[in-house]
Design a protein around this motif. Sequence first.
Motif, PDB file in Angstrom:
ATOM      1  N   GLY A 107       0.656  -1.162  -0.291  1.00 33.75           N
ATOM      2  CA  GLY A 107      -0.257  -0.163  -0.141  1.00 33.75           C
ATOM      3  C   GLY A 107       0.775   0.709   0.160  1.00 33.75           C
ATOM      4  O   GLY A 107       1.716   1.062   0.094  1.00 33.75           O
ATOM      5  N   ILE A 108       0.003   2.753   0.335  1.00 37.95           N
ATOM      6  CA  ILE A 108       1.022   4.461   0.092  1.00 37.95           C
ATOM      7  C   ILE A 108       0.614   4.685   1.146  1.00 37.95           C
ATOM      8  O   ILE A 108      -0.627   4.705   1.023  1.00 37.95           O
ATOM      9  N   ALA A 109       1.515   4.727   2.255  1.00 36.44           N
ATOM     10  CA  ALA A 109       1.435   5.310   3.289  1.00 36.44           C
ATOM     11  C   ALA A 109       0.633   6.881   3.442  1.00 36.44           C
ATOM     12  O   ALA A 109      -0.402   6.939   4.133  1.00 36.44           O
ATOM     13  N   ASP A 110       1.302   7.666   2.338  1.00 37.16           N
ATOM     14  CA  ASP A 110       0.349   8.806   2.382  1.00 37.16           C
ATOM     15  C   ASP A 110       0.157   8.515   0.602  1.00 37.16           C
ATOM     16  O   ASP A 110       1.397   9.712  -0.024  1.00 37.16           O
ATOM     17  N   ILE A 111      -0.521   8.944   0.339  1.00 31.68           N
ATOM     18  CA  ILE A 111      -0.720   9.034  -0.849  1.00 31.68           C
ATOM     19  C   ILE A 111      -1.082  10.837  -1.798  1.00 31.68           C
ATOM     20  O   ILE A 111       0.287  10.294  -2.254  1.00 31.68           O
ATOM     21  N   GLN A 150       3.643  13.639  -5.272  1.00 27.89           N
ATOM     22  CA  GLN A 150       3.929  15.322  -5.212  1.00 27.89           C
ATOM     23  C   GLN A 150       5.465  14.037  -6.536  1.00 27.89           C
ATOM     24  O   GLN A 150       5.696  13.330  -6.125  1.00 27.89           O
ATOM     25  N   PRO A 151       5.735  15.677  -7.361  1.00 28.36           N
ATOM     26  CA  PRO A 151       6.457  15.221  -8.775  1.00 28.36           C
ATOM     27  C   PRO A 151       8.008  14.417  -7.838  1.00 28.36           C
ATOM     28  O   PRO A 151       8.439  15.486  -7.152  1.00 28.36           O
ATOM     29  N   GLY A 152       8.033  14.055  -8.499  1.00 25.03           N
ATOM     30  CA  GLY A 152       9.853  13.275  -7.305  1.00 25.03           C
ATOM     31  C   GLY A 152       9.576  12.731  -6.097  1.00 25.03           C
ATOM     32  O   GLY A 152      10.618  12.243  -5.631  1.00 25.03           O
ATOM     33  N   TYR A 153       8.604  12.481  -6.177  1.00 20.64           N
ATOM     34  CA  TYR A 153       9.039  11.933  -4.323  1.00 20.64           C
ATOM     35  C   TYR A 153       8.853  10.398  -5.274  1.00 20.64           C
ATOM     36  O   TYR A 153       8.169   9.617  -6.206  1.00 20.64           O
ATOM     37  N   SER A 154       9.838   9.795  -4.613  1.00 19.43           N
ATOM     38  CA  SER A 154      10.393   8.484  -4.679  1.00 19.43           C
ATOM     39  C   SER A 154      10.161   7.222  -3.036  1.00 19.43           C
ATOM     40  O   SER A 154      10.904   8.029  -2.793  1.00 19.43           O
ATOM     41  N   PRO A 173       1.963  10.897 -10.401  1.00 20.02           N
ATOM     42  CA  PRO A 173       2.094  12.110 -11.373  1.00 20.02           C
ATOM     43  C   PRO A 173       1.806  12.731 -12.915  1.00 20.02           C
ATOM     44  O   PRO A 173       0.477  12.751 -13.434  1.00 20.02           O
ATOM     45  N   ASN A 174       2.651  12.100 -13.405  1.00 16.13           N
ATOM     46  CA  ASN A 174       2.033  11.279 -15.003  1.00 16.13           C
ATOM     47  C   ASN A 174       0.612  10.715 -15.116  1.00 16.13           C
ATOM     48  O   ASN A 174       0.006  11.017 -15.743  1.00 16.13           O
TER      49      ASN A 174
END
Length: 73
Positions: free
Chosen positions: A11-15, A20-24, A42-43
Amino acid sequence: MNLEISDDGPGIADIELAMQPGYSTASDEQREMGFGAGMGLPNMKKNADDIAIESPPGQGTRVRMRFFLNTGG
């Protein structure tokens, strides 16, 4: 047209942060191999007319996108 993508990962902890662009969450090693640019979600949002993301912790992620197709030529 509707498109749904799902997985059974952690899962994604903080959608909001993941959008945010660049977050990984990729490691430095993964980034050196060309992965983890942080532009996936983002895309997807940029190119879909509507997007919904559900990601309960530990239960995977479901992304639903809608695209309005121009059928008038």
